[in-house]
Enzyme design. Structure first.
Site, PDB file in Angstrom:
ATOM      1  CE1 TYR A 316      -3.360  -2.792   1.144  1.00 61.96           C
ATOM      2  CE2 TYR A 316      -2.083  -2.988   3.158  1.00 61.96           C
ATOM      3  CZ  TYR A 316      -3.066  -3.457   2.317  1.00 61.96           C
ATOM      4  OH  TYR A 316      -3.771  -4.572   2.675  1.00 61.96           O
ATOM      5  CB  CYS A 343      15.019 -10.944  -5.404  1.00 61.10           C
ATOM      6  SG  CYS A 343      16.423 -11.685  -4.594  1.00 61.10           S
TER       7      CYS A 343
HETATM    8  N1  LLP Z   1     -14.968  -6.195   9.517  1.00 61.70           N
HETATM    9  C1  LLP Z   1     -14.844  -6.517   8.220  1.00 61.70           C
HETATM   10  C2  LLP Z   1     -15.981  -7.111   7.518  1.00 61.70           C
HETATM   11  C3  LLP Z   1     -13.632  -6.278   7.551  1.00 61.70           C
HETATM   12  O1  LLP Z   1     -13.516  -6.585   6.274  1.00 61.70           O
HETATM   13  C4  LLP Z   1     -12.542  -5.712   8.261  1.00 61.70           C
HETATM   14  C5  LLP Z   1     -11.252  -5.462   7.611  1.00 61.70           C
HETATM   15  C6  LLP Z   1     -12.722  -5.414   9.630  1.00 61.70           C
HETATM   16  C7  LLP Z   1     -13.944  -5.650  10.209  1.00 61.70           C
HETATM   17  C8  LLP Z   1     -11.624  -4.827  10.469  1.00 61.70           C
HETATM   18  O2  LLP Z   1     -11.247  -3.575  10.017  1.00 61.70           O
HETATM   19  P1  LLP Z   1     -10.208  -2.697  10.874  1.00 61.70           P
HETATM   20  O3  LLP Z   1     -10.887  -2.297  12.145  1.00 61.70           O
HETATM   21  O4  LLP Z   1      -9.010  -3.520  11.100  1.00 61.70           O
HETATM   22  O5  LLP Z   1      -9.923  -1.532   9.991  1.00 61.70           O
HETATM   23  N2  LLP Z   1      -4.654  -5.305   5.166  1.00 61.70           N
HETATM   24  C9  LLP Z   1      -5.129  -3.930   5.256  1.00 61.70           C
HETATM   25  C10 LLP Z   1      -6.444  -3.830   5.976  1.00 61.70           C
HETATM   26  C11 LLP Z   1      -7.534  -4.698   5.379  1.00 61.70           C
HETATM   27  C12 LLP Z   1      -8.827  -4.635   6.153  1.00 61.70           C
HETATM   28  C13 LLP Z   1      -9.813  -5.620   5.651  1.00 61.70           C
HETATM   29  N3  LLP Z   1     -11.038  -5.676   6.375  1.00 61.70           N
HETATM   30  C14 LLP Z   1      -4.042  -3.078   5.882  1.00 61.70           C
HETATM   31  O6  LLP Z   1      -2.999  -3.610   6.248  1.00 61.70           O
HETATM   32  O7  LLP Z   1      -4.182  -1.858   5.973  1.00 61.70           O
END
Ligand code: LLP
Length: 415
Positions: A316, A343
């Site tokens: 990102y 790499c």
């Molecule tokens: N509920 C649902 C249905 C979700 O899809 C997600 C995250 C959450 C809750 C939790 O969201 P949070 O509170 O953590 O923002 N890999 C990405 C973030 C992907 C989030 C996907 N869904 C990153 O590293 O920024």
């Protein structure tokens, strides 16, 4: 606030110097603070106060079973997106009746297993999932509790890869279509409509998009109630951001106040699904500097962690703070690109960081407790790092470092 602070010139996690952890467990490794994790969970729980509610921690953010177990002990619910996450919650002693199951592509075996364990609710995102669930529940002589995940078509104002509430995103069901599907669900013999759900994205730094989404959800709930379809709980998803650099996201209390102001008098149970805001600032990635290298244009700090360990910067362009465990003044400062051994040009943990470094120094990549280890891979045949959890002055190894033998243990040569 977290529990990663300098004492006597050394960065500590709670009462333990990170240098001692590196000494004992090697690098790279993830290090988590129990006090920080619990503090963040309690902040959400307290923010919702007397209103009936359930904080369903989003397991995907950090799914180590020791972490899930600590949260289960606090009474946490869990938001899962696969049967793998369900089994983790169960292995960690989580209560299935506090589990909600999100996701656009739930397989039949996953729905079946979740039904058999008696989860709290299925957050349905595809019309046909209702038919599958109705059939599977009928075969078992049970009723499947369902809510529909509505896509409210609001702009969460976050990175396009983690924005989920726009009509162009694959998630949820459009409002008008949700009405049609709720009517269908209400008529299905083996389903019980219990709630409504939305999640509009992640790392949101303002409450406004949440309120906009809530407005649209409430308008739909009113229409459903008008048709005799009762909605008992509102699941508002996760998504509240954290400070990586200079972001200023609302505190859970402020977020909850705004929600309650908009809700007015109501009789809903409120569910929320925070992931990042619980685990993000409760962890760091600890890495050791292998080499310094300079060319005509750049200074590189080559460390022993890489994009396979922490993918967010590469995927990102995410900025995460990188700090020395033992800051020094005896060498010149340079603007370094902090890179790993993988790499790929995209393999960096941070760019243009002003640091004073000597090979062998330890660095901590902060805010790595969420979407850190859980997004790690074995790319370049790199065993994944160890995970350590600190509680006061006690240090626990909660996942051992992978070894090379494990990398290809399941692979087979042809006869
Ligand atoms: N509920 C649902 C249905 C979700 O899809 C997600 C995250 C959450 C809750 C939790 O969201 P949070 O509170 O953590 O923002 N890999 C990405 C973030 C992907 C989030 C996907 N869904 C990153 O590293 O920024």
């Amino acid at each position: 606030m977290d529990h990663f602070n300098y004492r006597d010139g050394i960065l500590h996690v709670e009462d333990v110097p990170l240098s001692a952890i590196a000494e004992q467990h090697g690098t790279p490794c993830y290090v988590y603070s129990r006090a920080t994790l619990e503090r963040h969970w309690h902040a959400f729980d307290a923010a919702l106060g007397d209103c009936p509610h359930l904080v369903c921690y989003a397991v995907k953010a950090n799914s180590n079973i020791a972490i899930l177990n600590l949260l289960a002990r606090l009474g946490s619910g869990f938001d899962i997106v696969s049967v793998g996450e369900l089994e983790r919650v169960l292995a960690a002693g989580g209560d299935p009746s506090r589990v909600v199951f999100s996701g656009v592509g739930k397989r039949e075996d996953e729905l079946a297993r979740a039904l058999d364990t008696g989860i709290r609710c299925f957050n349905v995102e595809v019309a046909e999932e209702l038919d599958r669930l109705d059939r599977l529940a009928g075969e078992r002589g049970v009723k499947a509790p369902v809510s529909l995940r509505v896509n409210p078509d609001v702009d969460a104002g976050t990175h396009p890869y983690i924005s989920t509430g726009l009509s162009e995103n694959k998630f949820g069901i459009e409002v008008e279509e949700a009405l049609v599907q709720y009517r269908r669900a209400a008529r299905m013999p083996n389903l019980e409509v219990v709630g409504i759900d939305c999640h509009i994205g992640s790392q949101l730094t303002s409450s406004m998009p949440f309120i906009d989404a809530l407005d649209r959800v409430l308008a739909l709930v009113a229409r459903l109630r008008g048709e005799g379809i009762a909605i008992r709980h509102l699941d508002l998803g996760g998504g509240l951001g954290i400070r990586y650099r200079d972001e200023d996201p609302p505190h859970p209390t402020e977020y909850a106040e705004q929600l309650f102001r908009r809700l007015g008098r109501h009789d809903f149970e409120i569910l929320i699904e925070p992931g990042r805001a619980v685990a993000g600032n409760a962890g760091i990635l600890l890495t050791r500097l292998e080499y310094l290298k300079a060319n005509q244009t750049k200074h590189f700090a080559i460390v022993d962690a890489a994009m396979n360990d922490l993918l967010r910067p590469a995927l990102y362009g995410a900025w995460q703070e990188i700090v020395p465990v033992a800051p020094r003044n005896d060498v010149e400062s340079h603007s370094y690109d902090v890179v790993g051994p993988v790499c790929e040009t995209g393999d960096f943990l941070g760019k243009s960081r002003e640091l004073r470094l000597v090979p062998g120094d330890l660095l901590a990549v902060r805010s790595a407790g969420a979407y850190g280890f859980s997004m790690s891979s074995n790319y370049n045949s790199r065993p994944r790092p160890a995970e350590i959890l600190v509680d006061g002055s006690a240090v626990y190894l909660i996942r051992e470092r992978e070894n090379v033998a494990r990398l290809f243990a399941g692979e087979r040569l042809l006869p």
